[in-house]
Design a protein around this motif. Sequence first.
Motif: not given
Length: 121
Positions: A37, A60, A45-47, A50
Motif C-alpha cells: 500500500y 491498482s 492509504r491506498e492499495l 497484492r
Amino acid sequence: QVQVVESGGGLVQPGGSLRLSCAVSGTIFSINAMGWYRQAPGKERELVARIFGGSSTEYSDSVQGRFTITTSRDGGKNTVYLQMNSLKPEDTAVYYCNIRSMDRGSPLDYWGQGTQVTVSS
C-alpha cells in the motif's frame, strides 16, 4: 513475534526503477494476502498491489503494467517484492507492506513501518 520490515525506497528520477523488499519473520497462520500500500501526503492509504491465494495478483489502475509484485519463501521466512518501473512523480509516497491473515474468520493485518519513495528530477 511477527516482524514486517520494508527496504529499498529512495530517490529516483522520473522513468527510473526501484525494487522494494518486505521481509516477514515470525509465525503467521492462514496468510490470506500479501501486498503493498502507499500513502502520499494529504491522501489516504491506498492499495498498490497484492498477491493472494499464492499466485493471484491485483494491481491498482495507476500502476498496472508498470509495477510487479512477487513473493519468495526461504527457510520459513516470506519476502514480498515490488518491482517498480517507469516511475512517475505521482508515485511519490510512503510504501507499506501488508500481510493479512485470517484469525477465526476475521482479518488480522500486519504492517511494516514504511519506506519512502520519492520520484523527482
